[in-house]
Design a protein around this motif. Structure first.
Motif, PDB file in Angstrom:
ATOM      1  N   LEU A 263      33.972  -3.026  56.294  1.00  0.00           N
ATOM      2  CA  LEU A 263      33.274  -4.259  55.906  1.00  0.00           C
ATOM      3  C   LEU A 263      32.701  -4.903  57.167  1.00  0.00           C
ATOM      4  O   LEU A 263      33.354  -5.735  57.793  1.00  0.00           O
ATOM      5  CB  LEU A 263      34.256  -5.212  55.208  1.00  0.00           C
ATOM      6  N   PRO A 264      31.483  -4.519  57.548  1.00  0.00           N
ATOM      7  CA  PRO A 264      30.941  -4.997  58.825  1.00  0.00           C
ATOM      8  C   PRO A 264      30.759  -6.514  58.894  1.00  0.00           C
ATOM      9  O   PRO A 264      30.769  -7.068  59.991  1.00  0.00           O
ATOM     10  CB  PRO A 264      29.594  -4.276  58.935  1.00  0.00           C
ATOM     11  N   GLY A 265      30.602  -7.186  57.749  1.00  0.00           N
ATOM     12  CA  GLY A 265      30.369  -8.632  57.788  1.00  0.00           C
ATOM     13  C   GLY A 265      31.578  -9.440  57.328  1.00  0.00           C
ATOM     14  O   GLY A 265      31.435 -10.575  56.866  1.00  0.00           O
ATOM     15  N   LEU A 266      32.774  -8.861  57.462  1.00  0.00           N
ATOM     16  CA  LEU A 266      33.972  -9.491  56.895  1.00  0.00           C
ATOM     17  C   LEU A 266      34.253 -10.874  57.492  1.00  0.00           C
ATOM     18  O   LEU A 266      34.342 -11.028  58.712  1.00  0.00           O
ATOM     19  CB  LEU A 266      35.177  -8.565  57.112  1.00  0.00           C
ATOM     20  N   ARG A 267      34.383 -11.890  56.628  1.00  0.00           N
ATOM     21  CA  ARG A 267      34.669 -13.251  57.076  1.00  0.00           C
ATOM     22  C   ARG A 267      35.847 -13.899  56.349  1.00  0.00           C
ATOM     23  O   ARG A 267      36.278 -14.985  56.708  1.00  0.00           O
ATOM     24  CB  ARG A 267      33.436 -14.146  56.838  1.00  0.00           C
ATOM     25  N   LEU A 268      36.302 -13.279  55.275  1.00  0.00           N
ATOM     26  CA  LEU A 268      37.409 -13.875  54.522  1.00  0.00           C
ATOM     27  C   LEU A 268      38.192 -12.767  53.831  1.00  0.00           C
ATOM     28  O   LEU A 268      37.601 -11.865  53.240  1.00  0.00           O
ATOM     29  CB  LEU A 268      36.872 -14.857  53.466  1.00  0.00           C
ATOM     30  N   ILE A 269      39.517 -12.819  53.962  1.00  0.00           N
ATOM     31  CA  ILE A 269      40.384 -11.910  53.206  1.00  0.00           C
ATOM     32  C   ILE A 269      41.318 -12.761  52.353  1.00  0.00           C
ATOM     33  O   ILE A 269      41.995 -13.649  52.864  1.00  0.00           O
ATOM     34  CB  ILE A 269      41.234 -10.998  54.121  1.00  0.00           C
ATOM     35  N   VAL A 270      41.311 -12.494  51.059  1.00  0.00           N
ATOM     36  CA  VAL A 270      42.230 -13.174  50.151  1.00  0.00           C
ATOM     37  C   VAL A 270      43.278 -12.155  49.710  1.00  0.00           C
ATOM     38  O   VAL A 270      42.926 -11.056  49.284  1.00  0.00           O
ATOM     39  CB  VAL A 270      41.483 -13.704  48.907  1.00  0.00           C
ATOM     40  N   VAL A 271      44.548 -12.487  49.851  1.00  0.00           N
ATOM     41  CA  VAL A 271      45.612 -11.624  49.337  1.00  0.00           C
ATOM     42  C   VAL A 271      46.298 -12.407  48.222  1.00  0.00           C
ATOM     43  O   VAL A 271      47.089 -13.315  48.481  1.00  0.00           O
ATOM     44  CB  VAL A 271      46.630 -11.240  50.433  1.00  0.00           C
ATOM     45  N   ASP A 272      45.952 -12.076  46.976  1.00  0.00           N
ATOM     46  CA  ASP A 272      46.526 -12.800  45.847  1.00  0.00           C
ATOM     47  C   ASP A 272      47.903 -12.218  45.528  1.00  0.00           C
ATOM     48  O   ASP A 272      48.119 -11.016  45.659  1.00  0.00           O
ATOM     49  CB  ASP A 272      45.608 -12.675  44.628  1.00  0.00           C
ATOM     50  N   GLU A 273      48.829 -13.063  45.089  1.00  0.00           N
ATOM     51  CA  GLU A 273      50.217 -12.643  44.830  1.00  0.00           C
ATOM     52  C   GLU A 273      50.753 -11.896  46.051  1.00  0.00           C
ATOM     53  O   GLU A 273      51.222 -10.769  45.952  1.00  0.00           O
ATOM     54  CB  GLU A 273      50.297 -11.748  43.587  1.00  0.00           C
ATOM     55  N   GLU A 274      50.666 -12.552  47.191  1.00  0.00           N
ATOM     56  CA  GLU A 274      50.958 -11.883  48.463  1.00  0.00           C
ATOM     57  C   GLU A 274      52.390 -11.363  48.547  1.00  0.00           C
ATOM     58  O   GLU A 274      52.687 -10.512  49.376  1.00  0.00           O
ATOM     59  CB  GLU A 274      50.654 -12.817  49.633  1.00  0.00           C
ATOM     60  N   HIS A 275      53.289 -11.887  47.708  1.00  0.00           N
ATOM     61  CA  HIS A 275      54.689 -11.454  47.745  1.00  0.00           C
ATOM     62  C   HIS A 275      54.892 -10.111  47.047  1.00  0.00           C
ATOM     63  O   HIS A 275      55.970  -9.534  47.121  1.00  0.00           O
ATOM     64  CB  HIS A 275      55.551 -12.496  47.033  1.00  0.00           C
ATOM     65  N   ASP A 276      53.890  -9.619  46.337  1.00  0.00           N
ATOM     66  CA  ASP A 276      54.089  -8.468  45.460  1.00  0.00           C
ATOM     67  C   ASP A 276      54.417  -7.200  46.248  1.00  0.00           C
ATOM     68  O   ASP A 276      53.705  -6.835  47.176  1.00  0.00           O
ATOM     69  CB  ASP A 276      52.842  -8.237  44.614  1.00  0.00           C
ATOM     70  N   PRO A 277      55.516  -6.506  45.860  1.00  0.00           N
ATOM     71  CA  PRO A 277      55.909  -5.307  46.624  1.00  0.00           C
ATOM     72  C   PRO A 277      54.864  -4.196  46.601  1.00  0.00           C
ATOM     73  O   PRO A 277      54.901  -3.318  47.451  1.00  0.00           O
ATOM     74  CB  PRO A 277      57.196  -4.841  45.938  1.00  0.00           C
ATOM     75  N   SER A 278      53.933  -4.225  45.644  1.00  0.00           N
ATOM     76  CA  SER A 278      52.980  -3.109  45.614  1.00  0.00           C
ATOM     77  C   SER A 278      51.973  -3.143  46.763  1.00  0.00           C
ATOM     78  O   SER A 278      51.206  -2.202  46.926  1.00  0.00           O
ATOM     79  CB  SER A 278      52.275  -3.004  44.261  1.00  0.00           C
ATOM     80  N   TYR A 279      51.998  -4.197  47.581  1.00  0.00           N
ATOM     81  CA  TYR A 279      51.157  -4.169  48.783  1.00  0.00           C
ATOM     82  C   TYR A 279      51.710  -3.208  49.838  1.00  0.00           C
ATOM     83  O   TYR A 279      51.027  -2.879  50.790  1.00  0.00           O
ATOM     84  CB  TYR A 279      50.999  -5.569  49.385  1.00  0.00           C
ATOM     85  N   LYS A 280      52.973  -2.814  49.674  1.00  0.00           N
ATOM     86  CA  LYS A 280      53.549  -1.870  50.628  1.00  0.00           C
ATOM     87  C   LYS A 280      53.392  -0.466  50.076  1.00  0.00           C
ATOM     88  O   LYS A 280      53.866  -0.166  48.982  1.00  0.00           O
ATOM     89  CB  LYS A 280      55.036  -2.191  50.832  1.00  0.00           C
ATOM     90  N   SER A 281      52.737   0.385  50.829  1.00  0.00           N
ATOM     91  CA  SER A 281      52.556   1.760  50.401  1.00  0.00           C
ATOM     92  C   SER A 281      53.886   2.504  50.470  1.00  0.00           C
ATOM     93  O   SER A 281      54.679   2.282  51.378  1.00  0.00           O
ATOM     94  CB  SER A 281      51.524   2.436  51.297  1.00  0.00           C
ATOM     95  N   GLN A 282      54.132   3.369  49.505  1.00  0.00           N
ATOM     96  CA  GLN A 282      55.400   4.098  49.465  1.00  0.00           C
ATOM     97  C   GLN A 282      55.232   5.566  49.816  1.00  0.00           C
ATOM     98  O   GLN A 282      56.144   6.369  49.634  1.00  0.00           O
ATOM     99  CB  GLN A 282      56.053   3.963  48.084  1.00  0.00           C
ATOM    100  N   GLU A 283      54.054   5.954  50.299  1.00  0.00           N
ATOM    101  CA  GLU A 283      53.863   7.355  50.684  1.00  0.00           C
ATOM    102  C   GLU A 283      52.892   7.420  51.849  1.00  0.00           C
ATOM    103  O   GLU A 283      52.235   6.430  52.164  1.00  0.00           O
ATOM    104  CB  GLU A 283      53.321   8.158  49.494  1.00  0.00           C
ATOM    105  N   GLY A 284      52.805   8.568  52.478  1.00  0.00           N
ATOM    106  CA  GLY A 284      51.906   8.715  53.622  1.00  0.00           C
ATOM    107  C   GLY A 284      52.246   7.685  54.684  1.00  0.00           C
ATOM    108  O   GLY A 284      53.407   7.484  55.008  1.00  0.00           O
ATOM    109  N   ALA A 285      51.220   7.033  55.225  1.00  0.00           N
ATOM    110  CA  ALA A 285      51.473   5.928  56.150  1.00  0.00           C
ATOM    111  C   ALA A 285      51.968   4.767  55.302  1.00  0.00           C
ATOM    112  O   ALA A 285      51.238   4.256  54.471  1.00  0.00           O
ATOM    113  CB  ALA A 285      50.198   5.555  56.878  1.00  0.00           C
ATOM    114  N   ARG A 286      53.210   4.380  55.496  1.00  0.00           N
ATOM    115  CA  ARG A 286      53.793   3.363  54.608  1.00  0.00           C
ATOM    116  C   ARG A 286      53.451   1.977  55.115  1.00  0.00           C
ATOM    117  O   ARG A 286      54.292   1.242  55.617  1.00  0.00           O
ATOM    118  CB  ARG A 286      55.294   3.588  54.502  1.00  0.00           C
TER     119      ARG A 286
END
Ligand SMILES: [Zn+2]
Ligand SMILES: [Zn+2]
Length: 711
Positions: A263-286
């Motif tokens: 995203l070359p023009g990135l100015r804002l990142i929103v992480v909704d439900e930031e507590h959710d465990p599915s943001y952590k990858s469980q395979e490969g690079a975790r």
């Protein structure tokens, strides 16, 4: 002019191939250029990392192979993207090539330049679709005082913002307005500004996607909002990726994988439900997409400030949740994040009243207590809906005695020991202390000791029978439906079930945590958590945090109509009503709950007060898996920061054998995150060597999990 680009290709973490490979090219290639290069007998996709004009030391012309070609028409991946990938590789102990290439759409490897050109053209045409005049902007909802305040603070915040907003408080409108401001702003160097919005599971949040499309497609064209998630076809993923990479897409809406979108023009990142465990990858690079979001916003901001843009221009990150992760909450306590509270629900509806059912005083063997059944019957008779929540996340079973309250605690730790069915042992997943399961309760001699939460598995089947006497307003018996990952696997079945629910065809919905997410169930006035104790007494120290989040989220589903909210209730059945979690839940007091949990974690040295990693091993026998782990620990002597690290003995996983592979793990702890990082980097080559040791014969694979979510 000849130059010698070093190129990153996909290599497994421990394949022994060094970070980058040297090639030869007659063209000077910018770092970040996508190329095709020969590797053995194959031709693979690679990313140019550097392009020196001098041959690397010790290499001659004849030893290096020529770059086959570049992917024409694609701008190079920029320096911030490369820095993100490099950081992720280092932090999560994986190879640069593995992380970098996994972050690119798979189809990019298969296309020739003609096919690629065709797809790029299609993308830019989508962008060229005439957007309706910006003058007839649709009428936006008026902001509440809290929303307006949040937005004004967002403008000036110089650290990540933790948006602590109750369910129904209008966080989405804040995301939309913040997005609008970014898109209105001028980009640097002709690059349009962009926003990344992350959600835990995209299929569970169709409303969020709909609202972003509804708001921004009329203004910026149909190609302005794209999705990125693993449920898409390879062609769709490539299309979204190209749109984002070329700046055609202004908003990328995606799951954790979207954190690596270019995203070359990135100015804002929103992480909704930031507590959710599915943001952590469980395979490969975790990796944790939430943690990488914070890092990514930081490097984007640094680049913006050195680029000499408008003063104060930065890339903002918003972490939104009604029940933030304790890591983020603690960061806000320390002032590293800015906490913005939005406690009020839009429309004035109140959160449901908590009714605790003490299961010690219910008829023996009751799965659902009579008062709860009666309350459900009343709702059904009034034509209202009930939601029954099954807390079935795979908690490791802890043994308990229901007569005296004994639990299988560890005498050496603050953890509960886990019941391992296979060899009938109780094992501490922290320190490894192991004993045979006692024949009777060690405190009172009762022979009936059993895993916490036993006996609730058949609720779904029993519920219809238990409610047989209840009647709907039309005199018919209630209709009970089930919704969980199994029942919604078929495409479209989730939508069908939701439609049935919304149209009132369903009276009682039974389901796992997925039903607590995202949806608006307007006629639900009763939510019941019937088997929550397993999370209170789990070996996993994050279990209570997840339970609190789940119950708050489920409670937020009830009574979203102000008309119903006054009468809406959340019922919770428990054998331990005195647990402090319930006191906080009763008053919807997340800050009190967080403070209590953080105090406990501080004493125990648990995250966020200490840092953890797991070394996991899969092998053909449990002995081989554990031998590899214990050898790795023994070989760590003398490594940097070893004295600041605690290595615990190897233990089998709770679910010890999967598809004839035995699994074991070893916990690594340190009070210092930096020390842990440096130790792990030095340990990597040692682990690689241990693999070929005779003790580890039968080892199938091993991996390091940094900041594990489940222990
Ligand atoms: Zn007992
Ligand atoms: Zn222990």
């Amino acid at each position: 002019m000849t130059c010698w680009p070093s190129v990153i290709v996909a290599t497994p973490a421990h394949s022994g191939v060094s970070a980058s490979l040297s090639y030869r090219s007659e063209l000077l290639l910018a770092p970040g250029t996508l190329v095709r290069v020969p590797l053995g007998k194959r031709e693979v996709l690679g990313v140019v990392w550097d392009c020196p004009t001098e041959p690397p030391e010790g290499l001659t012309d004849s030893q290096t192979r020529e770059v086959t070609g570049t992917l024409d028409g694609l701008p190079p991946l920029n320096a911030r993207w490369r820095q993100l990938v490099k950081f992720a590789g280092q932090y999560y102990q994986r190879s640069l090539g593995e992380v970098a290439l996994a972050a690119l759409p798979p189809q990019l490897r298969e296309l020739d330049n003609t096919q690629l050109a065709r797809r790029l053209k299609r993308r830019t045409q989508a962008a060229a679709q005439p957007a309706e005049s910006k003058l007839d902007q649709q009428t936006q909802p008026a902001l509440s005082a809290e929303q307006a305040e949040a937005l004004s603070v967002l403008d000036t915040a110089s650290v990540p913002v933790l948006l602590f907003g109750a369910t129904g408080s209008g966080k989405t409108e804040v995301y939309l307005r913040a997005t609008q401001r970014v898109l209105d702003a001028q980009g640097t160097g002709g690059t349009p500004t962009q926003v990344l919005v992350m959600v835990p599971e995209i299929n569970l949040t169709p409303q969020l996607e709909a609202r972003f499309r509804e708001r921004f497609e009329p203004l910026y064209g149909a190609g302005a909002v794209v999705c990125l998630h693993s449920g898409m076809t390879p062609a769709q993923r490539l299309a979204s990726w190209l749109s984002a990479h070329t700046g055609v897409a202004r908003i990328v809406l995606g799951t954790r994988m979207a954190i690596f979108a270019s995203l070359p023009g990135l100015r804002l990142i929103v992480v909704d439900e930031e507590h959710d465990p599915s943001y952590k990858s469980q395979e490969g690079a975790r990796y944790s997409a939430r943690d990488l979001a914070v890092y990514r916003a930081k490097i984007e901001s640094e680049a913006l400030s050195t680029a000499g843009g408008v003063a104060g221009t930065r890339c903002q990150v918003i972490l939104g949740s009604a029940t933030p992760s304790l890591e983020s909450w603690h960061a806000a306590d320390q002032g590293r994040y800015l906490r913005l509270a939005m406690p009020a629900r839009i429309g004035g509806g109140s959160l449901p009243r908590l009714r605790l059912v003490d299961m010690n005083h219910q008829p023996k063997g009751a799965v659902i207590a009579p008062p709860l059944l009666a309350a459900m019957g009343e709702r059904i008779a009034r034509g209202e809906q009930c939601l029954v929540l099954l807390n079935r996340r795979g908690y490791a079973p802890v043994l308990a005695c229901h007569d005296c309250g004994w639990k299988s605690g560890c005498p050496h730790c603050s953890a509960y020991r886990v019941f391992h069915k296979l060899d009938r042992t109780l094992r501490c997943h922290h320190c490894g202390f192991t004993e045979r399961v006692p024949r009777a309760c060690p405190d009172c001699g009762n022979l009936d000791i059993a895993p916490v939460g036993r006996g609730t598995e058949q609720v779904e089947e029993q519920l219809a029978a238990l409610l047989a006497d209840a009647r709907r307003p039309d005199g018919q018996p209630p209709r009970v439906a089930r919704m969980d990952a199994d029942s919604t696997r078929l495409k479209g079945s989730l939508e069908t079930q939701l439609a049935a629910l919304h149209s009132g065809e369903v009276d009682v919905l039974v389901g796992t945590q997925m039903i607590a997410k995202g949806h608006d169930f307007r006629r639900i006035t009763l939510v019941a958590g019937i088997n929550v104790d397993a999370a209170l007494f789990a070996s996993d120290h994050r279990a209570p945090e997840r339970l609190f989040a789940l119950l708050m989220q489920a409670g937020g589903r009830a009574g979203r109509d102000a008309a119903h909210s006054a009468a809406s209730e959340m019922w919770v059945q428990t054998w331990t009503p005195e647990h402090p979690l319930f006191a906080a839940l009763k008053t919807h007091d997340f800050p009190a709950f967080a403070a209590e949990q953080l105090a406990e974690r501080e004493i125990a040295g648990m995250p966020p007060f200490g840092a953890q990693a797991l070394l996991r091993a899969d092998a053909r026998t449990q002995a081989a898996a554990q031998a590899f782990l214990n050898l790795a620990a023994a070989q760590a002597v003398g490594l940097p920061h070893r004295d600041a690290i605690t290595l615990y003995p190897a233990v089998p996983l709770t679910i010890q054998r999967v598809a004839n592979v035995e699994r074991a793990q070893l916990l690594v702890e340190s009070a210092s995150r930096g020390a842990l990082q440096r130790f792990l980097s030095a340990w990597g080559p040692v682990l690689h060597d241990c693999r070929s040791a005779p003790e580890a014969r039968g080892l199938v694979r091993w991996a390091v999990d940094v900041d594990p979510q489940v222990i």
